[in-house]
Design a protein around this motif. Sequence first.
Motif, PDB file in Angstrom:
ATOM      1  N   TRP A 591       0.886  -1.124  -0.051  1.00 21.18           N
ATOM      2  CA  TRP A 591       0.060  -0.155   0.004  1.00 21.18           C
ATOM      3  C   TRP A 591       1.075   1.280   0.145  1.00 21.18           C
ATOM      4  N   ALA A 592       0.547   2.298  -0.733  1.00 26.17           N
ATOM      5  CA  ALA A 592       1.207   3.379  -0.714  1.00 26.17           C
ATOM      6  C   ALA A 592       0.441   4.653  -0.435  1.00 26.17           C
ATOM      7  N   GLY A 593       0.983   5.349   0.414  1.00 27.13           N
ATOM      8  CA  GLY A 593      -0.007   6.600   0.656  1.00 27.13           C
ATOM      9  C   GLY A 593       0.650   7.489   1.711  1.00 27.13           C
ATOM     10  N   ARG A 594       0.051   8.507   2.365  1.00 31.18           N
ATOM     11  CA  ARG A 594       0.730   9.545   3.147  1.00 31.18           C
ATOM     12  C   ARG A 594       0.230   9.203   4.678  1.00 31.18           C
ATOM     13  N   VAL A 595       1.324   9.070   5.586  1.00 28.99           N
ATOM     14  CA  VAL A 595       0.796   8.854   6.896  1.00 28.99           C
ATOM     15  C   VAL A 595       1.096   9.952   7.789  1.00 28.99           C
ATOM     16  N   SER A 596       0.582  10.193   8.957  1.00 26.09           N
ATOM     17  CA  SER A 596       0.816  11.317   9.927  1.00 26.09           C
ATOM     18  C   SER A 596       1.140  11.075  11.262  1.00 26.09           C
ATOM     19  N   ALA A 597       1.294  12.131  12.120  1.00 29.35           N
ATOM     20  CA  ALA A 597       1.687  11.733  13.478  1.00 29.35           C
ATOM     21  C   ALA A 597       0.503  10.893  14.176  1.00 29.35           C
ATOM     22  N   ALA A 598      -0.862  11.067  13.815  1.00 29.53           N
ATOM     23  CA  ALA A 598      -1.783  10.300  14.382  1.00 29.53           C
ATOM     24  C   ALA A 598      -1.609   8.820  14.248  1.00 29.53           C
ATOM     25  N   ASP A 599      -0.743   8.293  13.199  1.00 30.50           N
ATOM     26  CA  ASP A 599      -0.380   6.836  13.068  1.00 30.50           C
ATOM     27  C   ASP A 599       0.745   6.493  13.866  1.00 30.50           C
ATOM     28  N   PHE A 600       1.041   7.207  14.878  1.00 32.31           N
ATOM     29  CA  PHE A 600       2.271   6.742  15.557  1.00 32.31           C
ATOM     30  C   PHE A 600       2.363   7.235  17.161  1.00 32.31           C
ATOM     31  N   PRO A 601       1.363   6.398  17.934  1.00 35.72           N
ATOM     32  CA  PRO A 601       1.433   6.662  19.199  1.00 35.72           C
ATOM     33  C   PRO A 601       2.522   6.850  19.736  1.00 35.72           C
ATOM     34  N   THR A 602       3.667   6.038  19.273  1.00 36.16           N
ATOM     35  CA  THR A 602       4.990   6.218  19.774  1.00 36.16           C
ATOM     36  C   THR A 602       5.824   6.657  18.817  1.00 36.16           C
ATOM     37  N   PRO A 603       6.642   7.459  19.145  1.00 32.59           N
ATOM     38  CA  PRO A 603       7.723   8.315  17.846  1.00 32.59           C
ATOM     39  C   PRO A 603       8.062   7.167  16.753  1.00 32.59           C
ATOM     40  N   ALA A 604       8.179   7.538  15.618  1.00 33.22           N
ATOM     41  CA  ALA A 604       8.819   6.577  14.711  1.00 33.22           C
ATOM     42  C   ALA A 604      10.272   6.591  14.763  1.00 33.22           C
ATOM     43  N   GLU A 605      11.009   5.535  14.677  1.00 39.51           N
ATOM     44  CA  GLU A 605      12.377   5.610  14.388  1.00 39.51           C
ATOM     45  C   GLU A 605      12.930   4.812  13.255  1.00 39.51           C
ATOM     46  N   ALA A 606      13.853   5.285  12.510  1.00 37.72           N
ATOM     47  CA  ALA A 606      14.403   4.425  11.406  1.00 37.72           C
ATOM     48  C   ALA A 606      15.037   3.244  11.982  1.00 37.72           C
ATOM     49  N   LEU A 607      14.507   1.951  11.646  1.00 41.86           N
ATOM     50  CA  LEU A 607      15.094   0.677  12.088  1.00 41.86           C
ATOM     51  C   LEU A 607      15.888   0.270  11.203  1.00 41.86           C
ATOM     52  N   GLY A 608      16.190   0.904   9.928  1.00 38.89           N
ATOM     53  CA  GLY A 608      17.218   0.403   9.286  1.00 38.89           C
ATOM     54  C   GLY A 608      16.970   1.214   7.768  1.00 38.89           C
ATOM     55  N   HIS A 609      17.635   0.870   6.881  1.00 39.86           N
ATOM     56  CA  HIS A 609      17.599   1.622   5.560  1.00 39.86           C
ATOM     57  C   HIS A 609      17.571   0.916   4.440  1.00 39.86           C
ATOM     58  N   MET A 610      16.957   1.064   3.239  1.00 43.25           N
ATOM     59  CA  MET A 610      16.819   0.422   2.090  1.00 43.25           C
ATOM     60  C   MET A 610      17.196   1.434   0.782  1.00 43.25           C
ATOM     61  N   ARG A 611      17.884   0.856  -0.172  1.00 41.67           N
ATOM     62  CA  ARG A 611      18.031   1.626  -1.284  1.00 41.67           C
ATOM     63  C   ARG A 611      16.768   1.693  -2.414  1.00 41.67           C
ATOM     64  N   LEU A 612      16.578   2.737  -2.787  1.00 43.94           N
ATOM     65  CA  LEU A 612      15.374   2.958  -3.431  1.00 43.94           C
ATOM     66  C   LEU A 612      15.895   3.529  -4.872  1.00 43.94           C
ATOM     67  N   PRO A 613      15.164   3.102  -5.902  1.00 43.36           N
ATOM     68  CA  PRO A 613      15.509   3.833  -7.299  1.00 43.36           C
ATOM     69  C   PRO A 613      15.174   5.194  -7.466  1.00 43.36           C
ATOM     70  N   ARG A 614      15.963   5.825  -8.232  1.00 41.59           N
ATOM     71  CA  ARG A 614      15.947   7.382  -8.303  1.00 41.59           C
ATOM     72  C   ARG A 614      14.602   7.783  -8.575  1.00 41.59           C
ATOM     73  N   ARG A 615      13.770   7.139  -9.338  1.00 41.36           N
ATOM     74  CA  ARG A 615      12.424   7.551  -9.433  1.00 41.36           C
ATOM     75  C   ARG A 615      11.502   6.360  -9.125  1.00 41.36           C
ATOM     76  N   VAL A 616      10.394   6.800  -8.359  1.00 41.26           N
ATOM     77  CA  VAL A 616       9.429   5.795  -7.872  1.00 41.26           C
ATOM     78  C   VAL A 616       8.089   6.098  -8.220  1.00 41.26           C
ATOM     79  N   ASP A 617       7.478   5.471  -9.218  1.00 43.69           N
ATOM     80  CA  ASP A 617       6.324   5.770  -9.569  1.00 43.69           C
ATOM     81  C   ASP A 617       5.219   4.726  -8.922  1.00 43.69           C
ATOM     82  N   HIS A 618       4.879   5.194  -7.609  1.00 43.83           N
ATOM     83  CA  HIS A 618       3.950   4.491  -6.780  1.00 43.83           C
ATOM     84  C   HIS A 618       2.570   4.066  -7.267  1.00 43.83           C
TER      85      HIS A 618
END
Length: 898
Positions: A591-618
Motif C-alpha cells: 500500500w502506498a500513501g501518506r501517514v501522519s503523527a496520528a499513525d504513531f502513538p509512539t515516535p517513529a524511528e528508523a529501524l534500518g535503511h534500504m536503497r530506492l530507485p532514483r524515481r519511484v512511480d508508486h
Amino acid sequence: MTDSPAGATELAQFASEISFELDPFQRTACASLEAGHSVLVCAPTGAGKTIVGEFAVHMALASGGKCFYTTPIKALSNQKFADLTARYGRAGVGLLTGDQSINPGAPVVVMTTEVLRNMLYASSDSLDGLSYVVMDEVHYLADRFRGAVWEEVILHLPPDVRLVSLSATVSNAEEFGAWMETVRGDTAVVVDETRPVPLWQHVMVGRRMFDLFDTKSSDQKVLVDEDLVRFIRQRESADRMHGYGGPRGRGARGNFRPLPRPEVLARLDEEGLLPAITFIFSRAGCDGALAQCLRARLDLSRPGDAEQIDAIVEKHTGDLPKGDLEVLGYWEWRDALRRGLAAHHAGMLPAFRHTVEELFVKGFVRAVFATETLALGINMPARTVVLERLVKFNGESHAELTPGEYTQLTGRAGRRGIDVEGHAVVLWQPEVDTSAVAGLASTRTYPLRSSFRPGYNMSINLIDRLGAQEARALLERSFAQFQADRSVVGLVRGIERNEGAMRKLESQLGGVDGGFMEYLSLRERIKQREREIQQQGRADRRGAAVKALIELRRGDVVAIPSGRRAGLAVILEPDQTPGDPRPLVLTEDHWAGRVSAADFPTPAEALGHMRLPRRVDHRTARIRRDLASALRGTGISAPGRRRRNDHTRGGEDRQLATLRRSLRSHPAHSRPDREQLSRTGERYSRLARETETMRQKVAATTNSLARTFDRIVGLLEERGFVEHGEVTIDGRRLARIYAESDLVVAECLRQGLWRGLGPAELAGVVSALVYESRQEGGYLTAAGPTEPIRRAIGATLDVWSQLRADESRHKLPPTREPDLGFVTGVYKWARGDALAESLLASGDQGTPLSAGDFVRWCRQVIDLLDQIHNTADDTEIAATAAKAVRAVRRGVVAVDAA
C-alpha cells in the motif's frame, strides 16, 4: 415582438405570446417582478420556473435594458441560449461560457455564473445598462466546491439590478428569502410544491409491481400498501421453508436474485411506462447494465427510427477523428442507440452525452442507465424513474439516500404536456425496508445550507474593490454568516436558561460568598489541573511523533505500530512540514500513501535503511509489489509494542498536590452534609461548563467569516500580495487567477518556476493543480516524463508545502495537494500522441481515464492555461501557455467544446 395594446401590462403582453396558460405561482412571481421586486421562486423539477426568468428577459428588452441569464453548467447555458435564440433571434442573444463567446454585446446574454462573477470583479463595461439577472438553479450555492460563486454574485451586483432566483424546492425558502431581503432589498418569495405531473410511487418485487402507498386507506398517516407487505412476507417465508432460513432477510438475501435489467425494462414496457431512466450510482454500473441489455438482444426501437437516430448521431459526432472512433467505443455505442438504449454519465465523451440527451428528449432512446449527475439540471425528463438501490457512495462512504436526493432523482419522472402522471419504481431487495422507502418518498426536507467561505482570490478581489474594512462588512452580510447568526439565537436562549438554574443552585449552596462555593471551586480546579496534565501528555507525545517524522529520510524503514497499515514501511518521500508532516510511504503489503503523527502513538524511528530507485512511480502496481518484496527481504523486523511513557510518572505535579492539600484543610471538607452539597455543586459545575461551552460557540460563530478573512489577509501580507491594506502588483495577478490552487499558481508565476518549459510540458505541470484522482490517496511523487517537468513539479511541490505550513500557522484550511496522475497523459496529448496512448498514460493507479473524464480534465487544464496566458507578466510563459492551449485543444477535446 408585437406592439403592446394600449394600457396592457407587460405581463399581459408576455402571456399573450406563449402557447399555454400561466400557472398561479408563475403569474404571482411575474407580477412581483413587474411591480419592481426581486423574486425567489422555489418549485419542483419540471414545474416551469424558467418562465419567470424568461419574463425577466421580456422586461429587460421592453425597457431597453440588459438581462444576464446565468446557469451553473455549460450544458444548461447552451440549452437556454438555444431556447432564447429561437424566441428573440440571433442578434438579440449572446453566450459566454469561458470557452465560448457568441455575440457578447447582445442585450440578453446567457452565461455560466463564474463568468458573471469575473465580470463583477473586473468592473466590466458589459455591466452598463444591466437591469435584470436570472440565477437559474440558485440552490447550487450549497455546492461545497462551487457554491461560493453564487453568493459572491448576489452580494456584488449593483443594488438597482433586479434578481430572479430560481431554485428547486427547499424547506428553508423563507430563510433564504429573508437573507435576500437584507442584501438585495425588497424580494418576493414564491413557493410552489405542486408537481405539474402527479407522481405515483411503486415497488417492484421480482416481476410483480405494487403501489408503495395504501391509497385505499382513509387514515391521514402514510401507510405502506398491505398487498406489498403481504407479498414480501410470503416470499421471505417461502425462502425459509426451502432451507434458506435464519434471521429476517438473511436467508432471502442469500437466495434472492434481482430481476435482470432487460426483464425490468420489458416489464415496464408491458405496463406502458417507458421511456425510463434507471439510476445506478456508478459509471461502471451504468455501462455494465447497458452491456447486459445488448447481450440479451433487447431492442426497444420502433420501425423507421434508425435513419433519424443516425442523423442526430452524425450531427453531434461527425467531427470526431475517424481514427479515434474505435478507442471511444463508438460502434457499440451507436448500436445501443439504434436499439433505443443508452448510458449517461460524466465519464462519457460530451458529444456522446449530448447525443443521448437529444435522442431521449425526442423519444428515440427509450431506456437510459444514468448516474445521479443527470438529475442536476439537464432537461431530460422521463415517464418513469427506476431506483435499483437506495444507497450510494458519497465520496467517503456508502450512505443511504436522503429525502432530498430521493426527491431530486424521482423528480425526473413525468413529462409536462406529454404524460398524465409520472412513476417512480424502487426495485425490491431483501435489505429494502418498505417503511423506509415510504419515509423517503413522503418527506420534503431539503434545506439549503451555504457553502460560502472566503478564499485567496475572493479576498484579494474584495480588498481591491472595497478595502479591507468594507470587505469584512460584506462577508458579514453573506448567507453563510446569516445562517450562523441565526443558530446563535438558540445558544443565547440556552445560556439564559442555564444562568437562571445556576442562580437557584447558588442559593442552595449558601450564596456566591458562602464557604462551600469556595470549596467547590477548589474541587473544580483540581479536575481542571488533572485534565491539563492529561492534555499536556498527549501534546508531548504528538510533538515527539511530529519531530520523529520530520527527521526521517528517503529510504528509512519504520514500523507503523497499529491500525490498518500496521507493519514495516519505507519512506518514499519525506516531509518536513512543521506541525503536520505527512511523509509518503510504501508498506510491506504494497500500500502506498501518506501517514501522519496520528499513525504513531509512539515516535517513529528508523529501524534500518534500504536503497530506492532514483524515481519511484508508486501508481504502478508492479513497482509497488517489487518494492514491497524488497522491503520484506531486508531482514528488518518490526519491534514488539512498547508501552507509552506516562509523563506524570516519577512524582505528582506540584500544583496539583498544593490544590489537594488546600481541599483537605478547607473547613467545608469536614461538614456532615458535604456529600449532599457536593452533588448539588456537581450539577452547578456541570451547568457552568455547559454555559461556558455555549458562550465559546457564540463567540466562534459570530463574525466567523470575517475572522477567517483576517487570517487570509495576514498570510497575504506576509507574502507581499497585500501591503498596508492595498493590493500589490503580485496581488493583482492573484486576483485574476480563478482556480482551487490559486495562490500556488500565483507564487509559481511570481518566482518564474515554469520558465523554460515547452507547451506540452507546461500543460503537464499545470495539470497537477487542477486534476483530482477519483481514488483515495492521489498521486504525489515528483516524477514526470521529462527532466524539465520533473524540475518544475519539484519546485511546485515545494511552493505548496511551504504554503501548507503557513496555512497551518495561520489556522487556515490547507490548499489541496497537487495530484500528478494526469501529467503524463496530458503531456502526451499536447505533444500530438494518439488518444489511445494518452488515455493509457492518464488515470489512477494504472486504470486508464475514460474518454469523458480525459476531455473534462483537458478542458480544465486549458482554462488554467488561458488564465496564465492572460495573467503572466513573463512574456515567455504567457506565449508558452497560449501555445499549450492550442496544443491541448485538438481532436476529441475540440469537438463539442461547449
